[in-house]
Each structure stands twice: as C-alpha cells, then as structure tokens.
Design an enzyme around this catalytic site. Structure first.
Site, PDB file in Angstrom:
ATOM      1  N   GLY A 225       0.837  -1.191   0.044  1.00 47.35           N
ATOM      2  CA  GLY A 225      -0.151   0.035  -0.047  1.00 47.35           C
ATOM      3  C   GLY A 225       0.796   1.276   0.062  1.00 47.35           C
ATOM      4  N   PRO A 260       5.323  -4.692  -0.496  1.00 51.00           N
ATOM      5  CA  PRO A 260       5.216  -3.627  -1.499  1.00 51.00           C
ATOM      6  C   PRO A 260       4.778  -3.915  -3.069  1.00 51.00           C
ATOM      7  CG  PRO A 260       7.172  -3.844  -0.832  1.00 51.00           C
ATOM      8  CD  PRO A 260       6.316  -5.016   0.126  1.00 51.00           C
ATOM      9  N   GLY A 261       4.000  -3.379  -3.803  1.00 51.27           N
ATOM     10  CA  GLY A 261       4.034  -3.532  -5.027  1.00 51.27           C
ATOM     11  C   GLY A 261       4.364  -2.395  -5.714  1.00 51.27           C
ATOM     12  N   ARG A 262       3.492  -1.453  -5.644  1.00 53.53           N
ATOM     13  CA  ARG A 262       3.514  -0.064  -6.443  1.00 53.53           C
ATOM     14  C   ARG A 262       5.013   0.705  -5.946  1.00 53.53           C
ATOM     15  NH1 ARG A 262      -1.203   2.692  -7.769  1.00 53.53           N
ATOM     16  NH2 ARG A 262      -2.126   1.375  -6.203  1.00 53.53           N
ATOM     17  N   TYR A 302      -9.595   4.204 -13.379  1.00 58.50           N
ATOM     18  CA  TYR A 302      -9.573   4.944 -12.281  1.00 58.50           C
ATOM     19  C   TYR A 302      -9.568   6.310 -12.199  1.00 58.50           C
ATOM     20  CZ  TYR A 302      -7.507   0.299 -10.576  1.00 58.50           C
ATOM     21  OH  TYR A 302      -7.238  -0.838 -10.491  1.00 58.50           O
ATOM     22  N   CYS A 328     -12.121   1.162 -29.598  1.00 57.11           N
ATOM     23  CA  CYS A 328     -13.562   1.605 -29.796  1.00 57.11           C
ATOM     24  C   CYS A 328     -14.154   1.758 -28.694  1.00 57.11           C
ATOM     25  CB  CYS A 328     -14.393   0.493 -31.008  1.00 57.11           C
ATOM     26  SG  CYS A 328     -13.266   0.471 -32.324  1.00 57.11           S
ATOM     27  N   GLU A 329     -13.767   2.599 -27.559  1.00 55.50           N
ATOM     28  CA  GLU A 329     -14.436   3.034 -26.620  1.00 55.50           C
ATOM     29  C   GLU A 329     -14.155   4.539 -26.139  1.00 55.50           C
ATOM     30  OE1 GLU A 329     -15.890   0.852 -24.058  1.00 55.50           O
ATOM     31  OE2 GLU A 329     -15.342  -0.933 -24.626  1.00 55.50           O
ATOM     32  N   TYR A 357       0.872  -2.248 -12.245  1.00 51.99           N
ATOM     33  CA  TYR A 357      -0.410  -2.252 -12.450  1.00 51.99           C
ATOM     34  C   TYR A 357      -0.630  -1.724 -14.016  1.00 51.99           C
ATOM     35  CZ  TYR A 357      -0.550  -2.993  -7.646  1.00 51.99           C
ATOM     36  OH  TYR A 357      -0.527  -3.775  -6.262  1.00 51.99           O
TER      37      TYR A 357
HETATM   38  N1  LLP Z   1      -1.151  -6.944  -0.323  1.00 49.71           N
HETATM   39  C1  LLP Z   1      -2.182  -7.166  -0.929  1.00 49.71           C
HETATM   40  C2  LLP Z   1      -3.054  -8.091   0.004  1.00 49.71           C
HETATM   41  C3  LLP Z   1      -2.831  -6.461  -1.698  1.00 49.71           C
HETATM   42  O1  LLP Z   1      -4.041  -6.652  -1.936  1.00 49.71           O
HETATM   43  C4  LLP Z   1      -2.229  -5.613  -2.341  1.00 49.71           C
HETATM   44  C5  LLP Z   1      -2.804  -4.750  -3.611  1.00 49.71           C
HETATM   45  C6  LLP Z   1      -0.590  -5.459  -2.369  1.00 49.71           C
HETATM   46  C7  LLP Z   1      -0.136  -6.162  -1.193  1.00 49.71           C
HETATM   47  C8  LLP Z   1       0.083  -4.439  -3.246  1.00 49.71           C
HETATM   48  O2  LLP Z   1      -0.270  -3.190  -2.725  1.00 49.71           O
HETATM   49  P1  LLP Z   1       0.769  -1.993  -3.335  1.00 49.71           P
HETATM   50  O3  LLP Z   1       1.853  -1.945  -2.548  1.00 49.71           O
HETATM   51  O4  LLP Z   1       1.003  -2.288  -4.718  1.00 49.71           O
HETATM   52  O5  LLP Z   1      -0.210  -0.741  -3.111  1.00 49.71           O
HETATM   53  N2  LLP Z   1      -4.809  -2.014  -9.791  1.00 49.71           N
HETATM   54  C9  LLP Z   1      -4.741  -0.889  -8.695  1.00 49.71           C
HETATM   55  C10 LLP Z   1      -4.086  -1.373  -7.495  1.00 49.71           C
HETATM   56  C11 LLP Z   1      -4.794  -2.745  -6.737  1.00 49.71           C
HETATM   57  C12 LLP Z   1      -4.222  -3.266  -5.515  1.00 49.71           C
HETATM   58  C13 LLP Z   1      -4.611  -4.371  -5.221  1.00 49.71           C
HETATM   59  N3  LLP Z   1      -3.943  -5.083  -4.061  1.00 49.71           N
HETATM   60  C14 LLP Z   1      -4.122   0.326  -9.179  1.00 49.71           C
HETATM   61  O6  LLP Z   1      -3.488   0.310 -10.567  1.00 49.71           O
HETATM   62  O7  LLP Z   1      -3.999   1.389  -8.629  1.00 49.71           O
END
Ligand code: LLP
Length: 403
Positions: A225, A260-262, A302, A328-329, A357
C-alpha cells in the site's frame, strides 16, 4: 536519461520500459527502514509479474506476495524460495490450496471461516499441517481511491477481530493448521501514515490478546500500500512507515513482513507510445497514439493521473489535448485536457509511473497484441517479453475452428 527514441526504434511501440536500478534502490530503502528487526519484503507480484522483474527481486533476497497459484508458480520459477512466499486472496479454490500446501510455502493468508475449514480439510487429506495467517479487516478508512481501499467492513477482504480470534482458536486446536502469522492490508496508494498506524495498533492488540491464551504468532504482515508520487502528492517515507509500525509492537518479538508492489516498481516503469494523428472535433483537440486502454488501463478505470512527456522537436506553446488510443471506447484515453505542444506523426509520448499495474492489467481487447517489455540496467537494454503477434492471440482458438 533514458534514450526513449533509440529504444522505440529498436523495439517498436507501444513499449514498456523498466529501470532495474530504480527498483533496486526502492527495495534497499524499504529493507533498510526495518533494520535491526527481522523482516521479509514480499514483493506483491501482481504489480508487475514479468518473470525477469520477479527474478530481479529474488536476487535481492525478496519474498513474494501472491494472489493466485499462477503467481506462486511464477515466484518459484523466478527463484523466490518457497519459505518466502505467501498466498492471499478471498477466493482460493481447492486445487490452489492443495498446491500451496504441497509446495510448502511460508503460509496461506486465510480470509474467511469457510476457507479455514477448507484449508484444514485439504491439509488432512494430504496428511500435512498447513501454516496459516489470518487476514484481519481492521475497519480503517485508508483515505485512498475507493476501488483500491480494502480495510473497511464494506470491503470483501479479511475478517473482523472477533471472527479472527475465533479462527485462531480453531486453528490452534486443529492438528492440520499451524497459525504462524497475522495479516492486514488496508488499501493501496496510501499517502497518510495515521490509518496505517491505527490499523497496526488494532492488530497488535489482537496479538497480545492471543498471547494471553497461549497463541504465539511469528509474523506480523502489514500488507502493501505504500503510495508513490504520480504527480506532486506528499508520500510516506519508508523510514517513517517502518517507525510507525514498529512503534505498535513494543515487547512483541515478531518478524515484519510487508508486501509492497507499487512502491517498488511504479516509478521504475514507462509506457512509450507513438503519435499517429492529431485531430479536432469542434473545439476539442485530440492526439491519437498507437497505445491504448488495453495496454494501460489505469486512466480509463480509475481516472488515474499519469504524467506524460512528449519527445518532439516542436517546442511551441502547449495546448490542451485529450490523448487517446485506437480502441473503440470513449473511455480509451491516457489523459484529458493535458498540455502538450503541437506534435508530428511518429513523435513519442512517454507515460510515467507505468511500472505497476500497467502491463499486468492489460488485455487483448479489440484483438490487440500486448506490448513488448524491456528492462534497462544503466546503458544496457534487454527484451524481457516479446510483442504478442496475431498468431499468439488466436492460437488457443484456432484448433477448435470448424469447417
Ligand atoms: N498486499 C495485498 C493483500 C494487496 O491486495 C495488494 C494490492 C498489495 C499487497 C500491493 O499493494 P501496493 O503496495 O501495490 O499498493 N490496480 C490498482 C491497485 C490494486 C491493488 C490491489 N492489491 C491500481 O492500479 O492502482
């Protein structure tokens, strides 16, 4: 400076470009923030699941947060050891649970009482005990986009505190369940520390009340997050994030796990697209590019802001344009009313913050092949996924064609 022109010439467009050095720096900063405490950074593979990217994190010692058995397989294939892999998600099916137990991953994050029973039953069939963690929904408003908010009772994720407590007791009493962790994830793109601190406090209190009944957990999993700068937003510094979390854990000896992802990949990535045409409908000016919502969905889904940089020899006064793709949207846009100078055919637009993402949320809508992906390390560039061809798109249907 990345030479996008040279990369576009060599690999074509649309194109995803990922800077591995940037990803390494983000990883190190976060790992460093938890210094002095046992910690596992479990990269949330969903953000960018290209095998070469996952391998890059594996080499740095990262674990993986997975939300399907496909992601678990990807993590293993990329070299992440099973003992650093966790598996979350509200709807795991029996086959996924079975494989996760067989592969002996670190733990399964359980999200409901019904799921706990399935995990126990499958572990019993396999004659093994399954390590589990329970995802707690602390009912905290993370103050982010509602689509990526997950820690409120309105959201489908996790269980409330009384349910979690009941589940830990059931798990402790089961021969086939080994409760080792606790998990929460309140949302994505978080830019405020307070909701995280509050959620961590609630969950830490639950850990203390479990200790009182002899349930000792090892892992405190704070989810992902951490927000990033798409524009000029204030973001949370990893050090402050770590301090806020650690501050809730006095006298608790736990390994911190974060997902962490993002934070690790978003600002390492660029989506490069080429200008096809300019056009005007009434007062409205459009720049039509060769990339589309099937490549990068975030603006359409979003209304997300991504900074866009024009690579052009023109340096006239910027005008406000909508940047749109060929799909086409009407929702197929990267930005609306965005200031850009007049552009020529074949000029490039570079969409920033596209490393998380981006590719992963792509599709083949309108029978469009997915873009190529490359990574750069200093001046070296390497193809890590080739562009999809028409044959790739039809191969799963072709054999079923009837005369
Ligand atoms: N852990 C869990 C349980 C999650 O559901 C997620 C993201 C993460 C970790 C990683 O979150 P981050 O660190 O990346 O914020 N498609 C959307 C984001 C969806 C996130 C879903 N879960 C976007 O493009 O903003």
């Amino acid at each position: 400076m990345i030479d996008f022109k040279a990369l576009a010439k060599k690999y074509g467009t649309p194109l995803y470009v990922y800077d591995l050095h940037y990803m390494s720096a983000q990883y190190k900063e976060l790992k460093e923030a938890f210094k002095g405490r046992k910690s596992i950074i479990a990269y949330a593979i969903k953000a960018n699941s290209n095998l070469s990217i996952v391998r890059h994190f594996a080499k740095m010692g990262s674990g993986a947060d997975c939300v399907s058995i496909g992601e678990v397989r990807r993590a293993l294939l990329a070299g992440i050891p099973a003992y650093k892999i966790i598996f979350s998600g509200v709807g795991k099916n029996d086959e996924e649970i079975r494989e996760a137990i067989e592969k002996d991953i670190l733990y399964i994050n359980v999200e409901s009482e019904a799921e706990l029973q399935r995990v126990a039953a499958i572990a019993e069939e396999l004659g093994k005990s399954s390590r589990i963690s329970i995802r707690v929904n602390p009912n905290i408003d993370p103050q982010t986009h509602p689509y990526i908010s997950t820690g409120l009772h309105d959201n489908k994720f996790g269980v409330d505190i009384p349910t979690a407590k009941r589940m830990y007791i059931q798990a402790k009493n089961s021969e086939y369940l080994d409760p080792v962790g606790i998990h929460f994830h309140i949302g994505s793109q978080l830019t405020q520390l307070q909701p995280i601190r509050e959620a961590a406090e609630i969950v830490a209190d639950l850990i203390r009340s479990l200790q009182a009944i002899d349930i000792e957990l090892k892992f405190f999993d704070v989810g992902g997050g951490l927000g990033i700068k798409y524009d000029n937003e204030e973001t949370i510094k990893p050090y402050d994030y770590a301090q806020a979390i650690l501050g809730t854990l006095t006298a608790l000896d736990l390994t911190i796990l974060c997902e962490p992802g993002r934070f690790l990949t978003a600002n390492a990535g660029y989506f490069v697209t080429k200008v096809l045409y300019e056009k005007q409908n009434g007062e409205k000016k459009f720049v039509v590019v060769d990339g589309a919502m099937n490549d990068l969905l975030r603006p359409s889904l979003y209304n997300a802001y991504h900074k866009i940089e024009a690579i052009t020899d023109n340096n006239g006064e910027p005008r406000e344009v909508d940047i749109v793709g060929p799909v086409c949207e009407s929702g197929d846009f990267f930005a609306k009313n965005y200031p850009l100078p007049t552009l020529n055919r074949n000029d490039l637009l570079v969409v920033h913050s596209a490393g998380a993402y981006g590719f992963g949320m792509g599709s083949n809508y309108n029978t469009r092949g997915r873009s190529a992906e490359i990574c750069i390390e200093g001046s070296e560039a390497r193809l890590i996924r080739r562009r999809e061809s028409f044959e790739d798109l039809i191969c799963l249907e072709q054999e079923f064609l009837v005369e």
